[in-house]
Design a protein around this motif. Structure first.
Motif, mmCIF file in Angstrom:
data_model
loop_
_atom_site.group_PDB
_atom_site.id
_atom_site.type_symbol
_atom_site.label_atom_id
_atom_site.label_comp_id
_atom_site.label_asym_id
_atom_site.label_seq_id
_atom_site.Cartn_x
_atom_site.Cartn_y
_atom_site.Cartn_z
ATOM 1 N N LEU A 167 -2.978 9.506 -19.715
ATOM 2 C CA LEU A 167 -2.910 9.314 -18.269
ATOM 3 C C LEU A 167 -4.142 8.521 -17.854
ATOM 4 N N TRP A 168 -3.905 7.318 -17.274
ATOM 5 C CA TRP A 168 -4.975 6.454 -16.794
ATOM 6 C C TRP A 168 -4.994 6.493 -15.269
ATOM 7 N N PHE A 169 -6.189 6.363 -14.677
ATOM 8 C CA PHE A 169 -6.282 6.321 -13.211
ATOM 9 C C PHE A 169 -7.654 5.801 -12.805
ATOM 10 N N GLY A 170 -7.780 5.411 -11.541
ATOM 11 C CA GLY A 170 -9.070 4.961 -11.031
ATOM 12 C C GLY A 170 -8.955 4.297 -9.675
ATOM 13 N N ARG A 171 -10.120 3.872 -9.162
ATOM 14 C CA ARG A 171 -10.233 3.166 -7.879
ATOM 15 C C ARG A 171 -10.982 1.862 -8.110
ATOM 16 N N ASP A 172 -10.876 0.961 -7.121
ATOM 17 C CA ASP A 172 -11.585 -0.308 -7.245
ATOM 18 C C ASP A 172 -13.101 -0.101 -7.188
ATOM 19 N N PHE A 173 -13.828 -1.153 -7.447
ATOM 20 C CA PHE A 173 -15.287 -1.102 -7.597
ATOM 21 C C PHE A 173 -15.976 -0.479 -6.388
ATOM 22 N N PHE A 174 -15.491 -0.769 -5.190
ATOM 23 C CA PHE A 174 -16.110 -0.233 -3.977
ATOM 24 C C PHE A 174 -15.458 1.064 -3.510
ATOM 25 N N TRP A 187 0.888 2.246 -8.116
ATOM 26 C CA TRP A 187 -0.191 1.308 -7.780
ATOM 27 C C TRP A 187 -0.304 1.188 -6.271
ATOM 28 N N ASN A 188 -1.494 1.431 -5.752
ATOM 29 C CA ASN A 188 -1.759 1.371 -4.326
ATOM 30 C C ASN A 188 -2.613 0.139 -4.033
ATOM 31 N N ALA A 189 -2.010 -0.928 -3.438
ATOM 32 C CA ALA A 189 -2.684 -2.151 -2.984
ATOM 33 C C ALA A 189 -2.596 -3.282 -3.995
ATOM 34 N N ASN A 190 -3.625 -4.221 -3.991
ATOM 35 C CA ASN A 190 -3.561 -5.488 -4.725
ATOM 36 C C ASN A 190 -4.305 -5.412 -6.041
ATOM 37 N N ILE A 191 -3.991 -6.373 -6.944
ATOM 38 C CA ILE A 191 -4.704 -6.429 -8.219
ATOM 39 C C ILE A 191 -6.161 -6.809 -7.987
ATOM 40 N N ARG A 192 -6.385 -7.798 -7.125
ATOM 41 C CA ARG A 192 -7.751 -8.183 -6.765
ATOM 42 C C ARG A 192 -7.991 -7.718 -5.343
ATOM 43 N N GLY A 193 -8.955 -6.851 -5.170
ATOM 44 C CA GLY A 193 -9.215 -6.291 -3.852
ATOM 45 C C GLY A 193 -9.176 -4.778 -3.923
ATOM 46 N N PRO A 194 -8.815 -4.113 -2.819
ATOM 47 C CA PRO A 194 -8.756 -2.645 -2.806
ATOM 48 C C PRO A 194 -7.581 -2.140 -3.643
ATOM 49 N N TRP A 195 -7.816 -1.111 -4.456
ATOM 50 C CA TRP A 195 -6.710 -0.516 -5.201
ATOM 51 C C TRP A 195 -7.069 0.880 -5.689
ATOM 52 N N ALA A 196 -6.025 1.640 -5.930
ATOM 53 C CA ALA A 196 -6.112 2.922 -6.638
ATOM 54 C C ALA A 196 -4.799 3.063 -7.390
ATOM 55 N N PHE A 197 -4.826 3.682 -8.567
ATOM 56 C CA PHE A 197 -3.603 3.734 -9.374
ATOM 57 C C PHE A 197 -3.618 4.943 -10.297
ATOM 58 N N MET A 200 0.841 -1.179 0.000
ATOM 59 C CA MET A 200 0.000 0.000 0.000
ATOM 60 C C MET A 200 0.881 1.235 0.000
ATOM 61 N N CYS A 201 0.345 2.335 -0.501
ATOM 62 C CA CYS A 201 1.179 3.536 -0.562
ATOM 63 C C CYS A 201 0.315 4.778 -0.695
ATOM 64 N N GLY A 202 0.998 5.915 -0.676
ATOM 65 C CA GLY A 202 0.378 7.179 -1.003
ATOM 66 C C GLY A 202 0.864 7.608 -2.365
ATOM 67 N N ILE A 203 -0.055 7.968 -3.244
ATOM 68 C CA ILE A 203 0.330 8.362 -4.600
ATOM 69 C C ILE A 203 -0.157 9.771 -4.903
ATOM 70 N N TYR A 204 0.626 10.451 -5.748
ATOM 71 C CA TYR A 204 0.332 11.839 -6.116
ATOM 72 C C TYR A 204 0.741 12.032 -7.558
ATOM 73 N N CYS A 205 -0.147 12.608 -8.343
ATOM 74 C CA CYS A 205 0.142 12.879 -9.748
ATOM 75 C C CYS A 205 -0.397 14.253 -10.099
ATOM 76 N N ALA A 206 0.451 15.101 -10.651
ATOM 77 C CA ALA A 206 0.042 16.433 -11.082
ATOM 78 C C ALA A 206 0.338 16.590 -12.563
ATOM 79 N N LEU A 207 -0.622 17.137 -13.286
ATOM 80 C CA LEU A 207 -0.521 17.374 -14.729
ATOM 81 C C LEU A 207 -0.763 18.848 -14.985
ATOM 82 N N SER A 208 0.101 19.481 -15.768
ATOM 83 C CA SER A 208 -0.041 20.919 -15.995
ATOM 84 C C SER A 208 0.393 21.295 -17.403
ATOM 85 N N LEU A 209 -0.282 22.317 -17.947
ATOM 86 C CA LEU A 209 0.121 22.896 -19.231
ATOM 87 C C LEU A 209 0.963 24.143 -19.035
#
Length: 570
Positions: free
Chosen positions: A95-102, A75-85, A1-10
């Protein structure tokens, strides 16, 4: 598990990670930190990636992870289970990103239209000025075409949504999970028509043939009532099924520990697993099932939080004035009998501890009494907790956020005979019972809905509960618990558990015509009784803010949905 940060700017201005946000991310991932940037020249944009790793399994994998093609994964957490990336795809400029189903892992977003800057983070910081942070809806995976954004200046979020088998893409656009898109951006279904398959089946909407509601006065729940229901055999198969699937969900979470090589195993006298513990049915079931899968020589920490009650007042008569007056308890006898931390959850927690000791007397159950004074509450809320709760801001978010933060910190005392010993839980895995009430009609509002609308209304309410749990609870609780460098795990929201419960008709899960303490979460109470638990199987739902008595410390005229001024920074 981790803390992730992504910033995008023009903007050509150098991207900077704000210090308070960095510190909050660092607390989530204390074992490794790294920050990198990516810049494109034609068209121009720049990205900053910062990852902070909590080493939980196997060899430590530094993040952000990069490949020879310039792609960047966090990648924050497991492939199956809780995740955010987040995933930067240099080829194609996406740029792709998202959270798990729940939405069990936190991910926030905001967009500054003036700076043309888009930011994603596991945790933010609350500022004095109005904030634009929002939780990323757990609606699917999102993609930004960076080239199109740089050329047009308009930010479009392309969505690859979760859908159930047989469901069409057009049917998901109205769902509540779509709320919360940042201002000055737009969200559209991806042009390719691709989607993600839901990890659970849709909720069973079937209701009993006779939809007449039997209005029964709430009588006192009894063990005999549960035993009679269990002995009838009507629900034997579904109760056994729940025990099996929930036991497996707990096993995966207590045996997938943060102590694989090369990290040394914890000493035998230290727990690797802790449970947020009130002694209620949800946490008791987790403890009883964890006991199945953790060797008896290893302790389990039971984290029980209490907020200091005000000193009681007693009446005495003034014969001269013939008036009743009050005075604070001050005699030694009174003090000996009175404890300002004997809140309801402390009392039921101690009773639950005795049931667990009877269930397995060979295990050391560390019942950690975590006592919080108003001074400490106010200090830590203003200094730190308000940033973790953010962007949520209600009285309810404040109460639960503060209670969970102190509980997960695990600093308290444990009783040793007549003495108490200062104790800090070393466990890096924290089990929480969230999800049981939402799926099994545990809240008082479920009884109201059942009374007014019968089984049909109840099943609609339960479907809504699960649909909104990501925004109401999970992101907040993940931010709160992870702040201690610990990982929250949610057995009741395991995909197999939710899928099993969703497959059952509502009448198999709860019977709200029965007395309080029996009818709500009926299938779970019967499972607890079958596992050998006692009075804890009958405890009705008591919200954490009331059981811990944090609500008594504040303005009692507040409503849970009111905006909480205590969360404002000064």
């Amino acid at each position: 598990m981790c803390g992730i940060y992504c910033a995008l700017s023009l903007s050509p201005s150098q991207l900077v990670l704000e210090k308070n946000v960095y510190n909050n991310l660092r607390k989530r991932g204390p074992n490794h930190s790294k920050t990198i940037t990516r810049t494109a020249s034609n068209p121009y944009y720049q990205c900053l990636f910062s990852a902070h790793v909590l080493h939980m399994r196997g060899c430590l994998t530094p993040q952000p992870a990069q490949d020879v093609n310039g792609n960047v994964l966090m990648w924050n957490a497991n492939i199956r289970g809780p995740w955010a990336f987040t995933y930067y795809q240099q080829t194609g400029h996406y740029l792709w990103f998202g959270r798990d189903f729940f939405g069990r892992r936190s991910l926030l977003w905001q967009y500054d239209v003036n700076e043309k800057a888009f930011t994603l983070t596991s945790v933010a910081a609350r500022l004095a000025e109005p904030s634009q942070w929002q939780e990323v809806p757990a609606a699917g995976i999102y993609r930004i075409d960076l080239r199109a954004f740089a050329e047009s200046g308009s930010l479009i979020l392309e969505v690859y949504p979760w859908i159930h088998a047989g469901e069409s893409l057009s049917s998901v656009s109205h769902k509540s999970k779509w709320d919360g898109v940042p201002n000055n951006t737009s969200a559209v279904i991806n042009m390719s028509g691709l989607s993600l398959t839901s990890p659970v089946c849709p909720i069973n909407m079937s209701i009993p043939l006779s939809n007449e509601v039997e209005h029964v006065q709430n009588s006192q729940a009894s063990v005999e009532e549960l035993e009679a229901l269990l002995e009838s055999g009507r629900r034997t198969a579904v109760v056994t099924g729940l025990i099996d699937v929930l036991s497996e969900a707990v096993r995966r979470r207590v045996q997938s520990l943060p102590f694989d090589t090369p990290i040394p195993s914890p000493p035998k006298n230290e727990a690797a697993i802790a449970i947020l513990f009130s002694g209620g049915i949800d946490s008791m079931m987790l403890a009883a099932l964890a006991d199945r899968h953790i060797p008896s020589h290893k302790p389990i920490d039971l984290l029980n939080v209490a907020f200091k009650l005000p000193e009681p007042k007693i009446q005495y008569s003034d014969k001269k004035s013939k008036k009743h007056k009050t005075k604070s308890v001050d005699s030694q006898a009174d003090v000996a009998e009175y404890s300002p931390f004997n809140v309801p959850d402390r009392i039921t927690g101690r009773a639950g501890l005795q049931e667990l000791v009877a269930l397995n007397p060979d295990r050391r159950w560390n019942f950690v009494e975590i006592d919080v004074t108003q001074t400490e509450l106010q200090e830590m809320r203003q200094k730190h907790i308000c940033h973790l709760v953010h962007p949520l801001d209600t009285v309810l978010d404040d109460s639960i956020g503060c209670a969970v933060w102190f509980a997960a910190r695990g600093i308290g005392v444990i009783a040793e005979g007549d003495q108490q010993r200062v104790f800090t839980s070393p466990a890096k895995v924290v089990l929480t019972g969230i999800g049981a009430d939402e799926q099994l009609a545990g809240y008082s509002r479920h009884r109201v809905r059942f009374k007014n609308s019968g089984h049909e209304g109840l099943v609609q309410e339960l479907a809504m509960e699960l649909d909104r749990i990501s925004t109401r609870n999970l992101g907040r609780d993940d931010r709160i618990i992870a702040d201690h460098g610990k990982e929250a795990r949610f057995p009741y929201l395991d995909e197999d558990v939710v899928g099993y419960l969703n497959s059952l008709p509502v009448a198999e899960k709860a019977d709200l015509s029965l007395s309080r303490g029996v009818g709500e979460k009926l299938i779970l109470r019967l499972a607890a009784k079958q596992l050998g638990l006692g009075a804890s199987a009958l405890l009705p739902k008591r919200a954490m803010q009331f059981g811990s008595r944090i609500a008594k410390m504040e303005n009692r005229c507040e409503k849970a949905s009111d905006k909480c001024t205590r969360l404002l920074t000064t």
